[in-house]
Design a protein around this motif. Sequence first.
Motif, PDB file in Angstrom:
ATOM      1  N   TRP A 164      86.800  86.316  69.101  1.00  0.00           N
ATOM      2  CA  TRP A 164      87.442  87.532  69.600  1.00  0.00           C
ATOM      3  C   TRP A 164      87.748  88.507  68.474  1.00  0.00           C
ATOM      4  CZ3 TRP A 164      86.614  88.361  74.345  1.00  0.00           C
ATOM      5  CH2 TRP A 164      86.549  87.320  75.260  1.00  0.00           C
ATOM      6  N   GLN A 165      88.079  87.981  67.295  1.00  0.00           N
ATOM      7  CA  GLN A 165      88.303  88.857  66.140  1.00  0.00           C
ATOM      8  C   GLN A 165      87.010  89.552  65.754  1.00  0.00           C
ATOM      9  OE1 GLN A 165      91.126  89.684  64.807  1.00  0.00           O
ATOM     10  NE2 GLN A 165      90.249  90.985  63.205  1.00  0.00           N
ATOM     11  N   ILE A 191      84.537  90.302  67.762  1.00  0.00           N
ATOM     12  CA  ILE A 191      84.233  91.304  68.793  1.00  0.00           C
ATOM     13  C   ILE A 191      85.069  92.565  68.589  1.00  0.00           C
ATOM     14  CG2 ILE A 191      84.411  91.802  71.255  1.00  0.00           C
ATOM     15  CD1 ILE A 191      83.626  88.884  71.784  1.00  0.00           C
ATOM     16  N   LYS A 192      86.363  92.403  68.296  1.00  0.00           N
ATOM     17  CA  LYS A 192      87.227  93.572  68.082  1.00  0.00           C
ATOM     18  C   LYS A 192      86.772  94.379  66.871  1.00  0.00           C
ATOM     19  CE  LYS A 192      91.081  91.179  68.234  1.00  0.00           C
ATOM     20  NZ  LYS A 192      92.543  90.866  68.185  1.00  0.00           N
ATOM     21  N   GLU A 193      86.375  93.696  65.806  1.00  0.00           N
ATOM     22  CA  GLU A 193      85.900  94.403  64.621  1.00  0.00           C
ATOM     23  C   GLU A 193      84.584  95.122  64.900  1.00  0.00           C
ATOM     24  OE1 GLU A 193      87.766  91.728  60.969  1.00  0.00           O
ATOM     25  OE2 GLU A 193      85.663  91.498  61.515  1.00  0.00           O
ATOM     26  N   ILE A 204      83.687  96.479  67.620  1.00  0.00           N
ATOM     27  CA  ILE A 204      83.976  97.694  68.387  1.00  0.00           C
ATOM     28  C   ILE A 204      84.586  98.765  67.489  1.00  0.00           C
ATOM     29  CG2 ILE A 204      85.390  98.645  70.252  1.00  0.00           C
ATOM     30  CD1 ILE A 204      85.085  95.891  71.646  1.00  0.00           C
ATOM     31  N   ARG A 205      85.523  98.372  66.633  1.00  0.00           N
ATOM     32  CA  ARG A 205      86.206  99.352  65.773  1.00  0.00           C
ATOM     33  C   ARG A 205      85.255  99.991  64.761  1.00  0.00           C
ATOM     34  NH1 ARG A 205      90.720  95.627  65.664  1.00  0.00           N
ATOM     35  NH2 ARG A 205      89.976  94.836  63.653  1.00  0.00           N
ATOM     36  N   THR A 215      87.555 103.697  72.801  1.00  0.00           N
ATOM     37  CA  THR A 215      87.184 102.288  72.845  1.00  0.00           C
ATOM     38  C   THR A 215      86.548 101.932  74.180  1.00  0.00           C
ATOM     39  OG1 THR A 215      88.968 101.703  71.313  1.00  0.00           O
ATOM     40  CG2 THR A 215      88.060  99.934  72.669  1.00  0.00           C
ATOM     41  N   ILE A 219      82.816 100.224  74.764  1.00  0.00           N
ATOM     42  CA  ILE A 219      82.614  98.943  75.444  1.00  0.00           C
ATOM     43  C   ILE A 219      81.696  99.083  76.648  1.00  0.00           C
ATOM     44  CG2 ILE A 219      83.779  97.124  76.748  1.00  0.00           C
ATOM     45  CD1 ILE A 219      86.205  97.554  74.956  1.00  0.00           C
ATOM     46  N   GLN A 253      78.602  91.545  71.697  1.00  0.00           N
ATOM     47  CA  GLN A 253      79.663  90.796  72.356  1.00  0.00           C
ATOM     48  C   GLN A 253      79.099  89.562  73.062  1.00  0.00           C
ATOM     49  OE1 GLN A 253      82.104  93.318  74.844  1.00  0.00           O
ATOM     50  NE2 GLN A 253      82.019  94.979  73.367  1.00  0.00           N
ATOM     51  N   ARG A 311      80.478  89.987  60.112  1.00  0.00           N
ATOM     52  CA  ARG A 311      81.516  90.827  60.698  1.00  0.00           C
ATOM     53  C   ARG A 311      81.099  92.300  60.705  1.00  0.00           C
ATOM     54  NH1 ARG A 311      86.912  88.825  57.597  1.00  0.00           N
ATOM     55  NH2 ARG A 311      87.896  90.157  59.165  1.00  0.00           N
ATOM     56  N   ARG A 312      81.668  93.045  61.667  1.00  0.00           N
ATOM     57  CA  ARG A 312      81.491  94.502  61.773  1.00  0.00           C
ATOM     58  C   ARG A 312      80.006  94.866  61.830  1.00  0.00           C
ATOM     59  NH1 ARG A 312      85.395  93.166  58.348  1.00  0.00           N
ATOM     60  NH2 ARG A 312      83.983  93.251  56.569  1.00  0.00           N
TER      61      ARG A 312
END
Length: 262
Positions: free
Chosen positions: A8-9, A11-13, A15-16, A28, A32, A42, A82-83
């Motif tokens: 989940w971390q 996925i949030k990164e 998106i950001r 956001t 998505i 995702q 990541r990202r």
Amino acid sequence: MSENVSTWQHIKEDIRCVFDRDPAARTTIEIITTYPGVQAIQWHRLSHALWKRNLKWLARILSTFSRWLTGVEIHPAAKIGRRFFIDHGMGVVIGETAEIGDDCTLYHGVTLGGTSWKEGKRHPTLGNDVVVGAGAKVLGPITLEDGARVGSNAVVVKDVQSEQTVVGIPARVVRKPETEDQKQKQKLAESVGFDAYGTSNETLDPVATAIHGLIEHIHLTDKRVDEMCKTIHQLGGEIPNVKMPDLADCDLAEEDEKAPSA
């Protein structure tokens, strides 16, 4: 590549980071719901988590469902940092043994593919902060080191060193124009920043650079020959006076007009 971060971390990164790389991104919710590349990542985060838990059939089903929805095919075994951002998304293929570092960007039509049917490592490894332009093909168990850039529609089959930019088929290294002043180089490096589609206006085409080098070499050779002819005349020798055509006299456009049309 960080494996100790939760799904989940990740996925949030993912998106950001879109806000930093796509000026069209506004909210956001918009990212998505309307960005197929983000949606594909995702789904991959979830399918990769299933793959690591040995639920491989379920992981493949989830990745196939994601491909139907987004047009992006990512094998659930692929390791992605990541990202990660896939801009536009459609037509991207990432193979089973591909490894992608942190802060990487792929554009539409990119293939991270293999060149062998043998088992084992057969797909590329991308370091951190790598950008691969639209339509590019990165093939085989090669490595693109940190900060590498791949221009649109390039075909890369050899390793790319850190901070290098490659373009063409097969891909060749392009160099940024050099100046004598080191401050100018630093200013140029800062102006390049994030290279959309893997290249910027500050890079030099390797073919054009080679042609200009050849032309300059020809001009210097002509000057040397002229000096040699003068010296021979001074020593009493004779050289046939043959007029060489100037480059400006070669009007290819007129020749094309004279040529019969098919």
